[in-house]
Scaffold this motif. Sequence first.
Motif, PDB file in Angstrom:
ATOM      1  N   GLU C 144      51.600 -12.158  24.302  1.00 12.18           N
ATOM      2  CA  GLU C 144      51.323 -12.227  22.861  1.00 12.18           C
ATOM      3  C   GLU C 144      51.665 -13.622  22.305  1.00 12.18           C
ATOM      4  O   GLU C 144      50.939 -14.165  21.464  1.00 12.18           O
ATOM      5  N   ILE C 145      52.751 -14.203  22.805  1.00 11.75           N
ATOM      6  CA  ILE C 145      53.155 -15.543  22.352  1.00 11.75           C
ATOM      7  C   ILE C 145      52.073 -16.570  22.714  1.00 11.75           C
ATOM      8  O   ILE C 145      51.722 -17.430  21.909  1.00 11.75           O
ATOM      9  N   PHE C 149      49.629 -18.685  20.206  1.00 18.74           N
ATOM     10  CA  PHE C 149      49.629 -20.159  20.275  1.00 18.74           C
ATOM     11  C   PHE C 149      48.198 -20.706  20.262  1.00 18.74           C
ATOM     12  O   PHE C 149      47.897 -21.667  19.577  1.00 18.74           O
ATOM     13  N   PHE C 150      47.328 -20.087  21.042  1.00 22.05           N
ATOM     14  CA  PHE C 150      45.952 -20.596  21.169  1.00 22.05           C
ATOM     15  C   PHE C 150      44.970 -19.874  20.237  1.00 22.05           C
ATOM     16  O   PHE C 150      43.780 -20.155  20.269  1.00 22.05           O
ATOM     17  N   HIS C 151      45.471 -18.925  19.467  1.00 25.36           N
ATOM     18  CA  HIS C 151      44.626 -18.133  18.556  1.00 25.36           C
ATOM     19  C   HIS C 151      43.506 -17.395  19.292  1.00 25.36           C
ATOM     20  O   HIS C 151      42.384 -17.317  18.810  1.00 25.36           O
ATOM     21  N   PHE C 152      43.821 -16.880  20.460  1.00 23.10           N
ATOM     22  CA  PHE C 152      42.832 -16.044  21.147  1.00 23.10           C
ATOM     23  C   PHE C 152      42.635 -14.760  20.343  1.00 23.10           C
ATOM     24  O   PHE C 152      43.575 -14.262  19.711  1.00 23.10           O
ATOM     25  N   THR C 153      41.441 -14.200  20.406  1.00 27.47           N
ATOM     26  CA  THR C 153      41.131 -12.999  19.624  1.00 27.47           C
ATOM     27  C   THR C 153      41.705 -11.728  20.274  1.00 27.47           C
ATOM     28  O   THR C 153      42.313 -10.897  19.605  1.00 27.47           O
ATOM     29  N   ASN C 154      41.482 -11.595  21.577  1.00 25.98           N
ATOM     30  CA  ASN C 154      41.883 -10.352  22.259  1.00 25.98           C
ATOM     31  C   ASN C 154      43.341 -10.395  22.711  1.00 25.98           C
ATOM     32  O   ASN C 154      43.878 -11.464  23.003  1.00 25.98           O
ATOM     33  N   ASP C 155      43.933  -9.209  22.802  1.00 28.30           N
ATOM     34  CA  ASP C 155      45.276  -9.111  23.372  1.00 28.30           C
ATOM     35  C   ASP C 155      45.257  -9.635  24.802  1.00 28.30           C
ATOM     36  O   ASP C 155      44.298  -9.415  25.544  1.00 28.30           O
ATOM     37  N   THR C 156      46.336 -10.289  25.195  1.00 28.54           N
ATOM     38  CA  THR C 156      46.468 -10.781  26.567  1.00 28.54           C
ATOM     39  C   THR C 156      46.612  -9.592  27.525  1.00 28.54           C
ATOM     40  O   THR C 156      47.286  -8.610  27.203  1.00 28.54           O
ATOM     41  N   LEU C 157      45.994  -9.714  28.676  1.00 31.37           N
ATOM     42  CA  LEU C 157      46.201  -8.726  29.739  1.00 31.37           C
ATOM     43  C   LEU C 157      47.174  -9.348  30.736  1.00 31.37           C
ATOM     44  O   LEU C 157      46.936 -10.458  31.219  1.00 31.37           O
ATOM     45  N   VAL C 158      48.282  -8.655  31.011  1.00 29.62           N
ATOM     46  CA  VAL C 158      49.265  -9.195  31.950  1.00 29.62           C
ATOM     47  C   VAL C 158      49.175  -8.425  33.263  1.00 29.62           C
ATOM     48  O   VAL C 158      49.108  -7.194  33.266  1.00 29.62           O
TER      49      VAL C 158
END
Lengths: 85, 213, 394
Positions: C144-145, C149-158
């Motif tokens: 999420e951090i 930071f990069f203003h990505f639209t979608n939630d990060t997938l880890v």
Amino acid sequence: MEELIQNLKHEIIESLNLEDMTPDQIESDTPLFVEGLGLDSIDALELIVLLEKKYGLKIDTAEEGKKVLYSVRTMAENIIRHRNQ
Amino acid sequence: MSVSLHISNFCLIRNNHVMAGKHLLFTGKEIAFQDFIKEAYQHFKIGYPKFYKMDNLSKLGFMAAELLLKDRDLNRDYGKDGTGIILANAAASLDTDRNYQISINDRNNYFPSPSVFVYTLPNILMGEISIRHHLFGENAFFIQKKFDSLFMVEYVTQLFEKQIVACCITGWVEMDADQYDAVLFLVEKTGQLNDGITIFNVRNIDDIYCLKI
Amino acid sequence: MEKEIRIDIRKLVFVEDVYIVSDNIITNLGFTTEENLDQVVSGHTGIKLMEDERISPEPFYASMIDREELTGRFSMLGNPERYTRFEQLVVCSVHDALLQTKLNLAGRRVLFILSTTKGNVEMLKDNSRTSPENNRLYLWESGEIIRSFFHFTNDTLVVSNACVSGLVAILTGARLIRAGLYDHIIVTGAEILSEFIYSGFSSFKSLSRGPCRPFDKTRDGLSLGEGAGTVILSSRPDLNPEREPVLAGRGFSSNDANHISGPSRTGEGLYIAIQQTLKHYKGKTDYISAHGTATPYNDEMEAVAITRSGLQDVPVNSLKGYWGHTLGAAGVIESVAAVHSIRNRMLIGTKGFLEPGVSQSINVIAQTRSENISNCLKIASGFGGCNAAIMYYR
């Protein structure tokens, strides 16, 4: 010696989480690995930690580990030898 | 290629209850997870001493898989590598990470435990399930803030479409301090869930996930 | 409603080709792919004898990123006091990879995938209970951090899948593009070396006395490393037209179903992953980038699986001698190296390898050399009995 062996059996059960076992079910002279308790490599590493933590006995090589961890009796013998050093 | 997928079974473990295929199978007397899961292990007569060596996350997921796959042999039905295991949670292995950290906090009493360290990876749970059920297929462990049924349906569906899996165990297995929650789904191309076929889609997955037990 | 719509669109799209349009590597050997590969081709290693009480009471061999240098680089992008070393590393790697493309980050068709085994685990020290302010111990929060930071639209997938995390992350990204769910996926693998990780591998007696020696007769364990790698996957080759396209192909991740820490003696899981990958490709495999951690059991297992697959004559290397084992980053970093090896028609020598030390006669690349390769089979294995394989090709 016999008292140490008894203590070791308790400690082995505790540190390896052998919940269904009692100390009497562990034979003092039966090999701990492969047959016997059917222990695996992580158990061996955990027993190395046990010996260092409780008895100050350090095992550095796999060869040494195989000899010391052969049976409960060999563990006890090595602890006594280490104490007398 | 488009495939239609079914939830052929599911298992939920939460709030001291174990539910599988819409039946409440067990209610524990014990409140603490450690005690509850041991009680369940004894109740279901699992007989797998390695269970006691597992960390809490693995115990939880292992137990859910045990009941999900009761009377099934997926290795026989789909071949050794036909079944995938796709799991997710929020805390990864943090519950065990905290335990491991305790063993290295004090430099004067510094005995890092290998049997604890090995469980500081969430995918060890998939290893435990794979060993128990002889499953060699596709494996992936994802970390997400909360249960994401859309991602699960999309990801698992494309695995079937591209013929990477012919059967899939998927779900959410979370263990974080005293909080635990497990929901596992068995997904197959055909399947009968008690009173009817349940299609593997977002709505049905959410309905099952939200069941209050 | 959107849930239904996405699935409908997906059925209209057919994508097979997934291009690797940009990449980055950050390790002790440099902050870009080029810096790293120049050092590697010159035969330099990032593994050095370190004295760092924060990691281990005793001196140890590892490849570690200079702390000041990372902070210095990051301070050009953000305030280093507000980000952990792990987060700074991920940001720097993603930033450099993005610089090389014309990728528009906005929109629902872009996804960020983060691969790591332990993220910010060093924050656990003196903090055995998680408090609200250190949510950062949760890997999804790290994701999420970076998203924020990069203003990505979608939630990060880890992805957190032990030492195969990096390959599983790339495989996942390639599959999601092929399924028509996204157009561009940024995959970053990153790992910071901490006392947590070091002491654990030490308790497993897995660490080498000196710099690791993959596939060598005298190998005695692995060297740990820290680093980050990024690849940007896209359904469109034109995001980086100056470069010859290299593609991420099919792959498979499997389980040994044998033991949670020891590699399978028959190499069963890795053999299955290789078979499931190769069934999509008719031509010959030109090169194998192995996991090659330099533990006695891992390298032996890989040699068995490679031989069982009939690939014993294919040139194979391990890059662990340059960067150490960077765990959740390794699969991505080594994939970047594989992509450049294909593009530059080059096989990188296995640093630390002198004399064959596995039971099978496999074709270990000793010295870096030119060779006209057009594909690479990348493989990895890890704790939990997990294995993964993926094909890269031009």
